[in-house]
Design a protein around this motif. Structure first.
Motif, PDB file in Angstrom:
ATOM      1  N   LEU A  35       0.916  11.034  -5.156  1.00 35.96           N
ATOM      2  CA  LEU A  35      -0.458  10.689  -5.521  1.00 35.96           C
ATOM      3  C   LEU A  35      -1.422  10.988  -4.375  1.00 35.96           C
ATOM      4  CD1 LEU A  35      -2.428   9.592  -7.582  1.00 35.96           C
ATOM      5  CD2 LEU A  35      -1.855   7.280  -6.806  1.00 35.96           C
ATOM      6  N   ILE A  36      -1.027  10.669  -3.156  1.00 37.68           N
ATOM      7  CA  ILE A  36      -1.894  10.947  -2.005  1.00 37.68           C
ATOM      8  C   ILE A  36      -2.159  12.443  -1.902  1.00 37.68           C
ATOM      9  CG2 ILE A  36      -2.015  10.935   0.524  1.00 37.68           C
ATOM     10  CD1 ILE A  36      -0.417   8.266   0.386  1.00 37.68           C
ATOM     11  N   ILE A  37      -1.131  13.239  -2.025  1.00 39.74           N
ATOM     12  CA  ILE A  37      -1.283  14.695  -1.916  1.00 39.74           C
ATOM     13  C   ILE A  37      -2.177  15.228  -3.037  1.00 39.74           C
ATOM     14  CG2 ILE A  37      -0.049  16.898  -2.064  1.00 39.74           C
ATOM     15  CD1 ILE A  37       2.325  15.359  -0.660  1.00 39.74           C
ATOM     16  N   ARG A  38      -1.942  14.763  -4.253  1.00 39.57           N
ATOM     17  CA  ARG A  38      -2.760  15.219  -5.384  1.00 39.57           C
ATOM     18  C   ARG A  38      -4.216  14.806  -5.219  1.00 39.57           C
ATOM     19  NH1 ARG A  38      -0.208  13.606 -10.838  1.00 39.57           N
ATOM     20  NH2 ARG A  38      -1.764  15.072 -11.598  1.00 39.57           N
ATOM     21  N   MET A  39      -4.427  13.555  -4.822  1.00 39.66           N
ATOM     22  CA  MET A  39      -5.793  13.070  -4.630  1.00 39.66           C
ATOM     23  C   MET A  39      -6.480  13.802  -3.481  1.00 39.66           C
ATOM     24  SD  MET A  39      -6.705  10.780  -6.860  1.00 39.66           S
ATOM     25  CE  MET A  39      -8.093  10.030  -6.033  1.00 39.66           C
ATOM     26  N   TYR A  40      -5.752  14.066  -2.409  1.00 36.54           N
ATOM     27  CA  TYR A  40      -6.332  14.797  -1.282  1.00 36.54           C
ATOM     28  C   TYR A  40      -6.790  16.183  -1.722  1.00 36.54           C
ATOM     29  CZ  TYR A  40      -6.959  16.991   3.242  1.00 36.54           C
ATOM     30  OH  TYR A  40      -7.495  17.658   4.316  1.00 36.54           O
ATOM     31  N   ASN A  41      -5.989  16.822  -2.546  1.00 40.95           N
ATOM     32  CA  ASN A  41      -6.363  18.148  -3.050  1.00 40.95           C
ATOM     33  C   ASN A  41      -7.609  18.084  -3.926  1.00 40.95           C
ATOM     34  OD1 ASN A  41      -4.291  19.543  -1.744  1.00 40.95           O
ATOM     35  ND2 ASN A  41      -2.865  19.216  -3.423  1.00 40.95           N
ATOM     36  N   LEU A  42      -7.824  16.959  -4.570  1.00 37.21           N
ATOM     37  CA  LEU A  42      -8.998  16.808  -5.436  1.00 37.21           C
ATOM     38  C   LEU A  42     -10.256  16.374  -4.685  1.00 37.21           C
ATOM     39  CD1 LEU A  42      -7.405  15.009  -8.525  1.00 37.21           C
ATOM     40  CD2 LEU A  42      -8.364  17.319  -8.465  1.00 37.21           C
ATOM     41  N   LEU A  49     -11.388   6.273  -1.359  1.00 31.87           N
ATOM     42  CA  LEU A  49     -11.244   6.630  -2.762  1.00 31.87           C
ATOM     43  C   LEU A  49      -9.760   6.772  -3.131  1.00 31.87           C
ATOM     44  CD1 LEU A  49     -12.809   7.375  -5.347  1.00 31.87           C
ATOM     45  CD2 LEU A  49     -12.717   9.746  -4.589  1.00 31.87           C
ATOM     46  N   ILE A  50      -9.009   7.407  -2.258  1.00 37.92           N
ATOM     47  CA  ILE A  50      -7.571   7.570  -2.496  1.00 37.92           C
ATOM     48  C   ILE A  50      -6.882   6.208  -2.473  1.00 37.92           C
ATOM     49  CG2 ILE A  50      -5.432   8.558  -1.589  1.00 37.92           C
ATOM     50  CD1 ILE A  50      -7.200  10.891  -0.489  1.00 37.92           C
ATOM     51  N   ALA A  51      -7.222   5.371  -1.493  1.00 33.50           N
ATOM     52  CA  ALA A  51      -6.607   4.044  -1.384  1.00 33.50           C
ATOM     53  C   ALA A  51      -6.921   3.184  -2.601  1.00 33.50           C
ATOM     54  CB  ALA A  51      -7.089   3.343  -0.116  1.00 33.50           C
ATOM     55  N   GLY A  52      -8.060   3.403  -3.219  1.00 35.06           N
ATOM     56  CA  GLY A  52      -8.420   2.649  -4.414  1.00 35.06           C
ATOM     57  C   GLY A  52      -7.483   2.913  -5.586  1.00 35.06           C
ATOM     58  N   ARG A  53      -6.766   4.007  -5.553  1.00 35.91           N
ATOM     59  CA  ARG A  53      -5.813   4.358  -6.608  1.00 35.91           C
ATOM     60  C   ARG A  53      -4.413   3.832  -6.337  1.00 35.91           C
ATOM     61  NH1 ARG A  53      -8.619   5.727 -10.982  1.00 35.91           N
ATOM     62  NH2 ARG A  53     -10.189   7.271 -10.491  1.00 35.91           N
ATOM     63  N   ILE A  54      -4.196   3.291  -5.119  1.00 39.36           N
ATOM     64  CA  ILE A  54      -2.869   2.807  -4.747  1.00 39.36           C
ATOM     65  C   ILE A  54      -2.972   1.327  -4.381  1.00 39.36           C
ATOM     66  CG2 ILE A  54      -0.887   3.133  -3.226  1.00 39.36           C
ATOM     67  CD1 ILE A  54      -1.880   6.001  -2.764  1.00 39.36           C
ATOM     68  N   PRO A  55      -2.565   0.446  -5.277  1.00 46.23           N
ATOM     69  CA  PRO A  55      -2.679  -0.995  -5.018  1.00 46.23           C
ATOM     70  C   PRO A  55      -1.950  -1.406  -3.737  1.00 46.23           C
ATOM     71  CG  PRO A  55      -2.043  -0.588  -7.293  1.00 46.23           C
ATOM     72  CD  PRO A  55      -1.969   0.725  -6.573  1.00 46.23           C
ATOM     73  N   GLY A  56      -2.615  -2.235  -2.939  1.00 47.82           N
ATOM     74  CA  GLY A  56      -2.006  -2.755  -1.727  1.00 47.82           C
ATOM     75  C   GLY A  56      -2.120  -1.855  -0.517  1.00 47.82           C
ATOM     76  N   GLU A  61      -4.461   2.987   6.229  1.00 50.68           N
ATOM     77  CA  GLU A  61      -3.039   3.307   6.041  1.00 50.68           C
ATOM     78  C   GLU A  61      -2.860   4.699   5.465  1.00 50.68           C
ATOM     79  OE1 GLU A  61      -1.042  -1.044   5.162  1.00 50.68           O
ATOM     80  OE2 GLU A  61      -1.956   0.045   3.506  1.00 50.68           O
ATOM     81  N   ILE A  62      -3.689   5.037   4.493  1.00 50.70           N
ATOM     82  CA  ILE A  62      -3.601   6.358   3.870  1.00 50.70           C
ATOM     83  C   ILE A  62      -3.917   7.439   4.901  1.00 50.70           C
ATOM     84  CG2 ILE A  62      -4.528   7.871   2.067  1.00 50.70           C
ATOM     85  CD1 ILE A  62      -3.003   5.467   0.931  1.00 50.70           C
ATOM     86  N   GLU A  63      -4.971   7.237   5.668  1.00 57.23           N
ATOM     87  CA  GLU A  63      -5.344   8.229   6.671  1.00 57.23           C
ATOM     88  C   GLU A  63      -4.263   8.365   7.738  1.00 57.23           C
ATOM     89  OE1 GLU A  63      -9.028   9.467   9.616  1.00 57.23           O
ATOM     90  OE2 GLU A  63      -9.037   7.481   8.694  1.00 57.23           O
ATOM     91  N   ALA A  64      -3.715   7.237   8.190  1.00 61.90           N
ATOM     92  CA  ALA A  64      -2.648   7.283   9.194  1.00 61.90           C
ATOM     93  C   ALA A  64      -1.425   8.011   8.640  1.00 61.90           C
ATOM     94  CB  ALA A  64      -2.271   5.870   9.632  1.00 61.90           C
TER      95      ALA A  64
END
Length: 74
Positions: A35-42, A49-56, A61-64
């Motif tokens: 999901l992170i890879i797909r969202m990053y590509n989008l 915005l990406i973290a909002g799609r991944i609960p918790g 954390e996503i950037e790290a």
């Protein structure tokens, strides 16, 4: 004096626990990684915005995760 020495060792103990508690947070499931890879590509580097799609998960954390696992040095 004994109390100040005791609190000093407690601070060291807390610091070492914090370091180990951060490491498991960077462990992502295969679904989260995909999901992170797909969202990053989008949306690019819009970590919140990406973290909002991944609960918790937080944007930090996503950037790290991205910076340690997915980014390539050019």
């Amino acid at each position: 004096m004994a109390d100040s020495e005791h609190s000093s060792s407690d601070a060291t103990f807390v610091d070492s626990r914090e370091e180990t508690s951060k490491e498991p947070k960077l462990k992502f499931s295969d679904d989260e990684e995909t999901l992170i890879i797909r969202m990053y590509n989008l949306v690019g580097e819009r970590w919140a915005l990406i973290a909002g799609r991944i609960p918790g998960r937080t944007a930090e954390e996503i950037e790290a995760y991205w910076n340690t696992r997915c980014s390539t040095s050019e």
